[in-house]
Scaffold this motif. Structure first.
Motif, PDB file in Angstrom:
ATOM      1  N   ILE A 186     -11.664  -4.627  10.363  1.00  0.00           N
ATOM      2  CA  ILE A 186     -11.938  -3.788  11.423  1.00  0.00           C
ATOM      3  C   ILE A 186     -13.310  -3.618  12.250  1.00  0.00           C
ATOM      4  CG2 ILE A 186     -10.022  -2.330  10.586  1.00  0.00           C
ATOM      5  CD1 ILE A 186     -12.279  -0.467   9.422  1.00  0.00           C
ATOM      6  N   ILE A 187     -14.248  -3.915  11.440  1.00  0.00           N
ATOM      7  CA  ILE A 187     -15.753  -3.481  11.808  1.00  0.00           C
ATOM      8  C   ILE A 187     -16.212  -4.655  12.817  1.00  0.00           C
ATOM      9  CG2 ILE A 187     -18.096  -3.551  11.362  1.00  0.00           C
ATOM     10  CD1 ILE A 187     -17.602  -1.915   8.834  1.00  0.00           C
ATOM     11  N   PRO A 188     -15.779  -5.756  12.726  1.00  0.00           N
ATOM     12  CA  PRO A 188     -16.280  -6.578  13.800  1.00  0.00           C
ATOM     13  C   PRO A 188     -15.787  -6.288  15.208  1.00  0.00           C
ATOM     14  CG  PRO A 188     -15.964  -7.919  11.895  1.00  0.00           C
ATOM     15  CD  PRO A 188     -15.378  -6.499  11.569  1.00  0.00           C
ATOM     16  N   ASN A 189     -14.253  -5.905  15.156  1.00  0.00           N
ATOM     17  CA  ASN A 189     -13.410  -5.333  16.451  1.00  0.00           C
ATOM     18  C   ASN A 189     -14.275  -4.441  16.885  1.00  0.00           C
ATOM     19  OD1 ASN A 189     -11.487  -6.840  17.499  1.00  0.00           O
ATOM     20  ND2 ASN A 189      -9.969  -5.045  17.073  1.00  0.00           N
ATOM     21  N   MET A 190     -14.607  -3.435  16.025  1.00  0.00           N
ATOM     22  CA  MET A 190     -15.334  -1.857  16.593  1.00  0.00           C
ATOM     23  C   MET A 190     -16.522  -2.208  17.227  1.00  0.00           C
ATOM     24  SD  MET A 190     -14.354   1.106  13.966  1.00  0.00           S
ATOM     25  CE  MET A 190     -14.861   0.189  12.415  1.00  0.00           C
ATOM     26  N   LEU A 191     -17.444  -3.059  16.645  1.00  0.00           N
ATOM     27  CA  LEU A 191     -18.878  -3.584  17.183  1.00  0.00           C
ATOM     28  C   LEU A 191     -18.571  -4.162  18.570  1.00  0.00           C
ATOM     29  CD1 LEU A 191     -20.288  -5.292  14.000  1.00  0.00           C
ATOM     30  CD2 LEU A 191     -20.929  -3.016  15.145  1.00  0.00           C
ATOM     31  N   ALA A 192     -17.403  -5.036  18.513  1.00  0.00           N
ATOM     32  CA  ALA A 192     -17.215  -5.674  19.898  1.00  0.00           C
ATOM     33  C   ALA A 192     -16.579  -4.539  21.168  1.00  0.00           C
ATOM     34  CB  ALA A 192     -16.044  -6.606  19.936  1.00  0.00           C
ATOM     35  N   GLY A 193     -15.988  -3.453  20.518  1.00  0.00           N
ATOM     36  CA  GLY A 193     -15.723  -2.248  21.303  1.00  0.00           C
ATOM     37  C   GLY A 193     -16.958  -1.625  21.782  1.00  0.00           C
ATOM     38  N   PHE A 194     -18.076  -1.539  21.357  1.00  0.00           N
ATOM     39  CA  PHE A 194     -19.172  -0.796  21.514  1.00  0.00           C
ATOM     40  C   PHE A 194     -19.888  -1.598  22.698  1.00  0.00           C
ATOM     41  CE2 PHE A 194     -19.136   1.239  17.370  1.00  0.00           C
ATOM     42  CZ  PHE A 194     -18.929   2.740  17.801  1.00  0.00           C
ATOM     43  N   LEU A 195     -19.742  -2.773  22.811  1.00  0.00           N
ATOM     44  CA  LEU A 195     -20.369  -3.783  23.569  1.00  0.00           C
ATOM     45  C   LEU A 195     -19.514  -3.950  24.913  1.00  0.00           C
ATOM     46  CD1 LEU A 195     -21.861  -6.399  21.408  1.00  0.00           C
ATOM     47  CD2 LEU A 195     -22.846  -4.379  22.177  1.00  0.00           C
ATOM     48  N   MET A 196     -18.149  -3.665  24.854  1.00  0.00           N
ATOM     49  CA  MET A 196     -17.191  -4.105  25.800  1.00  0.00           C
ATOM     50  C   MET A 196     -16.716  -2.880  26.720  1.00  0.00           C
ATOM     51  SD  MET A 196     -15.011  -7.165  24.031  1.00  0.00           S
ATOM     52  CE  MET A 196     -14.033  -7.153  25.500  1.00  0.00           C
ATOM     53  N   ASP A 197     -16.464  -2.763  28.063  1.00  0.00           N
ATOM     54  CA  ASP A 197     -16.022  -1.715  28.789  1.00  0.00           C
ATOM     55  C   ASP A 197     -14.535  -1.256  28.099  1.00  0.00           C
ATOM     56  OD1 ASP A 197     -18.335  -1.058  30.057  1.00  0.00           O
ATOM     57  OD2 ASP A 197     -17.845  -2.459  31.635  1.00  0.00           O
ATOM     58  N   GLN A 198     -13.782  -2.589  28.122  1.00  0.00           N
ATOM     59  CA  GLN A 198     -12.322  -2.338  27.418  1.00  0.00           C
ATOM     60  C   GLN A 198     -12.177  -3.371  26.431  1.00  0.00           C
ATOM     61  OE1 GLN A 198      -9.186  -1.464  30.528  1.00  0.00           O
ATOM     62  NE2 GLN A 198      -8.457  -3.430  29.848  1.00  0.00           N
ATOM     63  N   LEU A 199     -11.701  -2.899  25.270  1.00  0.00           N
ATOM     64  CA  LEU A 199     -11.440  -3.969  24.316  1.00  0.00           C
ATOM     65  C   LEU A 199      -9.930  -3.961  24.016  1.00  0.00           C
ATOM     66  CD1 LEU A 199     -12.499  -5.538  21.678  1.00  0.00           C
ATOM     67  CD2 LEU A 199     -12.038  -3.403  20.344  1.00  0.00           C
ATOM     68  N   THR A 200      -9.354  -5.156  24.151  1.00  0.00           N
ATOM     69  CA  THR A 200      -7.830  -5.405  24.074  1.00  0.00           C
ATOM     70  C   THR A 200      -7.825  -6.317  22.638  1.00  0.00           C
ATOM     71  OG1 THR A 200      -7.989  -7.577  25.254  1.00  0.00           O
ATOM     72  CG2 THR A 200      -7.661  -5.608  26.569  1.00  0.00           C
ATOM     73  N   ILE A 201      -6.346  -6.131  22.321  1.00  0.00           N
ATOM     74  CA  ILE A 201      -5.957  -6.913  21.357  1.00  0.00           C
ATOM     75  C   ILE A 201      -4.346  -7.291  21.439  1.00  0.00           C
ATOM     76  CG2 ILE A 201      -5.219  -4.916  19.782  1.00  0.00           C
ATOM     77  CD1 ILE A 201      -6.230  -6.204  17.147  1.00  0.00           C
ATOM     78  N   SER A 202      -4.009  -8.455  21.130  1.00  0.00           N
ATOM     79  CA  SER A 202      -2.658  -8.884  21.091  1.00  0.00           C
ATOM     80  C   SER A 202      -1.683  -8.090  20.362  1.00  0.00           C
ATOM     81  CB  SER A 202      -2.490 -10.213  20.808  1.00  0.00           C
ATOM     82  OG  SER A 202      -2.761 -10.516  19.566  1.00  0.00           O
ATOM     83  N   PHE A 203      -0.521  -8.052  20.897  1.00  0.00           N
ATOM     84  CA  PHE A 203       0.523  -7.423  20.047  1.00  0.00           C
ATOM     85  C   PHE A 203       0.632  -7.754  18.782  1.00  0.00           C
ATOM     86  CE2 PHE A 203       5.151  -6.733  18.950  1.00  0.00           C
ATOM     87  CZ  PHE A 203       5.310  -5.328  19.369  1.00  0.00           C
ATOM     88  N   ASN A 204       0.887  -9.180  18.483  1.00  0.00           N
ATOM     89  CA  ASN A 204       0.718  -9.580  17.012  1.00  0.00           C
ATOM     90  C   ASN A 204      -0.413  -9.348  16.158  1.00  0.00           C
ATOM     91  OD1 ASN A 204       3.368 -10.445  17.293  1.00  0.00           O
ATOM     92  ND2 ASN A 204       3.004 -12.512  17.714  1.00  0.00           N
ATOM     93  N   GLY A 205      -1.581  -9.594  16.796  1.00  0.00           N
ATOM     94  CA  GLY A 205      -3.044  -9.295  16.423  1.00  0.00           C
ATOM     95  C   GLY A 205      -3.078  -7.841  15.917  1.00  0.00           C
ATOM     96  N   CYS A 206      -2.292  -6.890  16.722  1.00  0.00           N
ATOM     97  CA  CYS A 206      -2.654  -5.392  16.370  1.00  0.00           C
ATOM     98  C   CYS A 206      -1.887  -5.287  14.869  1.00  0.00           C
ATOM     99  CB  CYS A 206      -2.248  -4.514  17.369  1.00  0.00           C
ATOM    100  SG  CYS A 206      -2.201  -2.794  17.191  1.00  0.00           S
ATOM    101  N   PHE A 207      -0.533  -5.807  14.959  1.00  0.00           N
ATOM    102  CA  PHE A 207       0.191  -5.457  13.765  1.00  0.00           C
ATOM    103  C   PHE A 207      -0.590  -6.252  12.358  1.00  0.00           C
ATOM    104  CE2 PHE A 207       2.906  -4.076  16.731  1.00  0.00           C
ATOM    105  CZ  PHE A 207       3.553  -3.060  16.267  1.00  0.00           C
ATOM    106  N   LEU A 208      -0.924  -7.496  12.508  1.00  0.00           N
ATOM    107  CA  LEU A 208      -1.783  -8.029  11.673  1.00  0.00           C
ATOM    108  C   LEU A 208      -3.079  -7.095  11.037  1.00  0.00           C
ATOM    109  CD1 LEU A 208      -1.711 -11.821  12.609  1.00  0.00           C
ATOM    110  CD2 LEU A 208      -0.576 -10.793  10.797  1.00  0.00           C
ATOM    111  N   GLN A 209      -3.757  -6.810  11.979  1.00  0.00           N
ATOM    112  CA  GLN A 209      -4.792  -5.935  11.637  1.00  0.00           C
ATOM    113  C   GLN A 209      -4.390  -4.649  11.012  1.00  0.00           C
ATOM    114  OE1 GLN A 209      -7.086  -3.344  14.633  1.00  0.00           O
ATOM    115  NE2 GLN A 209      -8.834  -4.606  14.079  1.00  0.00           N
TER     116      GLN A 209
END
Length: 325
Positions: free
Chosen positions: A79-102
């Protein structure tokens, strides 16, 4: 678990929006979280390296410890790399399958970590309450079997809730008000009634927390009963072997209880919930290497020996260059 878009779901990706509410403090949170993540990776990597390479750390306790460190690194990396990317981007997206895998791996690794803490409590129980048979019982095949069992339990617990959530229809909106694909936040986006999903998710969460918690508590009750009949010096020695593990368990279950309560108090704002969730996710993996390094003398000595060897290598390098070796 086959990840598809099963029910002609309109949503093909999700937007992680929770971190956008912290816009005014993005770089502060980014810097703190990055520092914490580096310490988690560095500290746990050091424990794994020391326990694997040092011949004096061959006891079952250290085998379980480096497995716990490995789980902690994977858990935070889910989760943390995704959150770090979220702080740097205006809009963080994740794919449908990627979300359930996470979501699956987040729950899986969280439960696996607690299962390994339970195995470590059982190891301490055997070492203190049954020392004469400890080596005969806690053989390497048994250690491996216990760790495999912990991983199996961790993989089994999130399966029903994740599979049920995957079968639901998501027709929009697709905005998750959290820092990652949190099950409770994702459930709010379901187009149909999700009360059964909520009950199943809660039931398996309670099974994971209560079963491991009760086993750990039982182990320590038996340990303290046995210690009460020991001499003072033996009692202090036995207590010293449990202190680090007991500290980590206390932090882990206190944090889990706090986040469980915060999710069920309606007056708590989403921003506070996100911050509490991040603290919960990073607290135990962050504290594990610190607590064990400070509380465990054998581990401290092993780290010093490695530091001394590295120091000697650095000192001998210029001499080797000068002599042409």
């Amino acid at each position: 678990m086959c990840l598809l878009n099963p029910n002609n779901t309109n949503v093909t990706f999700f937007i992680i929006h929770g971190l956008a509410d912290l816009a005014g403090h993005r770089m502060i949170f980014f810097s703190i979280l990055l520092l914490v993540y580096v310490i988690i990776l560095g500290g746990n990597s050091l424990i794994i390296f020391v326990t694997v390479t040092d011949p004096k750390l061959r006891s079952p306790m250290y085998f379980f410890l480096y497995n716990l460190s490995f789980v902690d690194m994977l858990f935070t990396s889910s989760i943390i790399p995704n959150m770090l990317a979220g702080f740097l981007m205006d809009q963080l997206t994740i794919s449908f399958n990627g979300c359930f895998l996470q979501m699956f791996f987040f729950i899986n690794l969280s439960v696996t970590g607690r299962a390994i803490l339970t195995v470590m409590a059982y190891d301490r129980y055997l070492a203190i309450c049954n020392p004469l048979r400890y080596t005969a019982i806690m053989t390497r095949p048994v250690q491996v079997l216990l760790v495999v069992g912990a991983w199996g339990f961790g993989a089994l617990c999130p399966l029903p809730a994740t599979t049920m959530a995957l079968q639901q229809r998501y027709c929009g909106p697709n905005v998750i008000r959290h820092g990652w694909c949190d099950p409770s936040s994702l459930r709010r986006l379901v187009c149909a009634d999700s009360s059964v999903d909520n009950i199943v998710s809660l039931a398996f969460a309670l099974v994971a927390l209560l079963s491991t918690g009760i086993l750990i508590l039982t182990s320590y009750i038996l340990i303290f009963v046995t210690m009460s009949s020991m001499a003072v010096t033996q009692r202090l020695k036995a207590l010293a072997t449990c202190t680090a593990h007991l500290t980590v368990v206390s932090f882990s279950y206190s944090a889990a209880s706090f986040i469980y309560i915060s999710y069920r108090v309606r007056d708590v704002s989403p921003e506070v919930r996100i911050i509490v969730s991040v603290l919960y996710s990073a607290l135990t993996p962050f504290l594990n290497p610190i607590v064990y390094s400070l509380r465990n003398k054998d581990l401290q000595d092993a780290i010093r020996r490695i530091g001394l060897r590295l120091h000697l290598v650095v000192l001998s390098a210029p001499r080797s260059i000068q002599t042409g070796i």
